[in-house]
Scaffold this active site. Structure first.
Site, PDB file in Angstrom:
ATOM      1  N   LYS A   9       6.395   2.652   2.026  1.00 19.70           N
ATOM      2  CA  LYS A   9       5.367   3.497   2.644  1.00 19.70           C
ATOM      3  C   LYS A   9       4.722   4.401   1.598  1.00 19.70           C
ATOM      4  O   LYS A   9       3.503   4.607   1.607  1.00 19.70           O
ATOM      5  CB  LYS A   9       5.979   4.336   3.767  1.00 19.70           C
ATOM      6  CG  LYS A   9       6.313   3.534   5.018  1.00 19.70           C
ATOM      7  CD  LYS A   9       6.996   4.368   6.063  1.00 19.70           C
ATOM      8  CE  LYS A   9       6.065   5.347   6.715  1.00 19.70           C
ATOM      9  NZ  LYS A   9       6.643   6.020   7.886  1.00 19.70           N
ATOM     10  N   PRO A  32       3.488   9.765  10.029  1.00 19.42           N
ATOM     11  CA  PRO A  32       4.504  10.060  11.047  1.00 19.42           C
ATOM     12  C   PRO A  32       5.912   9.926  10.457  1.00 19.42           C
ATOM     13  O   PRO A  32       6.170   9.087   9.593  1.00 19.42           O
ATOM     14  CB  PRO A  32       4.263   9.010  12.125  1.00 19.42           C
ATOM     15  CG  PRO A  32       3.379   7.982  11.525  1.00 19.42           C
ATOM     16  CD  PRO A  32       2.817   8.513  10.244  1.00 19.42           C
TER      17      PRO A  32
END
Length: 175
Positions: A9, A32
């Site tokens: 990520k 998130p």
């Protein structure tokens, strides 16, 4: 640390910022954290497995770690709010709060005492780990009112029960 999911990520976001800069594109990012809440799909996902292990008895202890949490509905709303706000820019941390795993299991035990939730930390020698500090102010300024993590945990468990991924256990005793 060999946390390949988080590493991937991070690298993906770094590349996105690089490409956006090269192409002179405006980029706005919503990041998130561990996302819980009602499941849309009929199967278990990795984030929800994080909670399920504490309810099934498969985890006899909890780890000495802290984690940030957000409800899936807040994560979805964050993406919409950022997309619709011309003034939105940069990174937006999408998190309601950070809890130590000990606090997570205490919340679960209070809400669902019928499950075999662990009460001991795997690492009883060291002090409890502290969570990372973050701010969700940019999303709150866009109007998001985050669902409290206790409600999120409750609705996660109820969803697991409704999807038959967690058996409903009666809390009525024979005493």
């Amino acid at each position: 640390m060999q946390n390949w999911y988080c590493y991937a990520k991070t690298v993906a976001e770094q590349v996105a910022w690089k490409v956006a800069g090269e192409r002179r594109l405006d980029l706005v990012v919503v990041n998130p954290v561990l996302t819980l809440g009602p499941l849309l799909q009929p199967t278990l996902n990795a984030s929800t497995a994080h909670v399920l292990k504490y309810l099934t008895g498969s985890a006899a202890t909890y780890v000495n770690a802290a984690q940030a949490y957000v409800d899936v509905r807040d994560a979805a709303e964050a993406h919409i709010r950022v997309y619709e706000a011309p003034e939105a820019e940069g990174r937006h941390i999408c998190a309601e709060s950070t809890l130590h795993r000990g606090e997570v299991v205490r919340i679960l035990a209070k809400l669902f005492p019928e499950y075999p939730i662990p009460t001991r930390c795997k690492d009883e020698v060291n002090p409890p780990k502290k969570g990372y500090r973050f701010t969700n102010k940019k999303l709150m300024d866009l109007g998001i009112q985050f669902i409290p993590v206790t409600q999120c945990l409750f609705e996660t468990v109820k969803s697991l029960q409704e999807k038959a991924l967690l058996p409903v256990v009666s809390c009525i005793s024979d005493d």
